[in-house]
Design an enzyme around this catalytic site. Sequence first.
Site: not given
Length: 428
Positions: A51, A54, A111, A213
């Site tokens: 993720s 992203k 997420s 992140k």
Amino acid sequence: MIRTGALAALLLSSPIAAGPAAAYRASLVIDADSGVVLHAEQPNLRSFPASTTKMMTVYMAFDALRTGKLRLDEDLPISVRAASQTGQSLRLRQGATIKARDAILGSIIESANDAAVVLAERLGGTESDFAEAMTAKARALGMNRTEFRNASGLNHPEQVVTARDMALLALALQRQFPDYYSYFSTRSFSHRGSTFNSVNGFLVNYKGADGIKTGFTCAAGYNLVASAVRDGRRLVAVVLGEQSRGDRAESIARLMDAAYDNPTPKIAATLHDIDPVRTREPDPPAVGVISPACASIVSVPGALRPDGGWSIEIAGAFPTKSKAAEAGRKLMRTHSAVMGGAMMTTIERARKHRPIVIGLAEEQATATCRKLRQAKAYCVVVTPRNLKAAVTLTAAQAGKGISRKSTAKLPGKPVPIKPKAKSPAKSK
């Protein structure tokens, strides 16, 4: 030009030790203001992003906001594809809409894979076209070993990043979008009556942390791109492929603490200096970590989600789970260019243990099996229906105490793989 030997000397000069028994595949710490590398271990090794993907999805959204192609209060339609995304989600419903602001926050804080696909389809028309635009933007930013195939970070064997590339992306988000970067430090938001809290524990627990992140899949392991500011000095750190959520946070914290304590490297190299285009380092294909958290996902009766997509049995059948897992890992390493990013585990069927790769799309499963068979490797495609039936039968037998001598055969016939039709030659 810095070549591999010079780069090795540069990295060995780093004042930051890796620490005891570091399990991650790659790591990097930089001074965000000067761009000087304070620590690096395999910064150009291709790894699976999960993720952290992203970050680029949101970068593209921020860029669209800046140019007026997107508005924060815009209602974005939710497609069938977006609503059907697996993993983390905002539980979006097909046919409904979501504000662009909420889709961005959902992609960062929860997420959410469905929110990421909503953004992709709004900005790119289709997720695949958006992924091509993501890769093009990565090249423009100097991310020379990054490839994107989707907006969420769900497993794809060709979706890869490096620690250096993710540090570049973090810096680009901070420098190019100072008005929007604070989204990455937001700890919660509400959408349609539900409150979503940040999945980034580092953001909450590390002094001075302000983003960015996390990412996790069984193939990628536990990833984290982090930023922190202490006494006016910002550091950006990356860890890819850790073994657990706790290890991920601990590794980043240790590396950042050491960087704050030892701010001056013996050799002042920048991200530009360690660009693999300059260093000409070897570029092996990414290999899945297969996190220990996923080791028994199928072998525990009933633990596999029946809607886990298409699968392929590989390497054959073995008398024990450990031998099956060893054979599966060996095949994945040997054919890493084909199998990279796949999630492998084992399943017991007909008194034999079999390596099985799960969570694939139909096209991925058939194409991968075709390539493995061409290489004279054993492979059988398993449909979602057949896998569901096998897992359900195994769970039922376990619940009823049926003897291990009982067999659990996959119903139906193996899916035939038709030879790929030759397409007319096209100019390139």
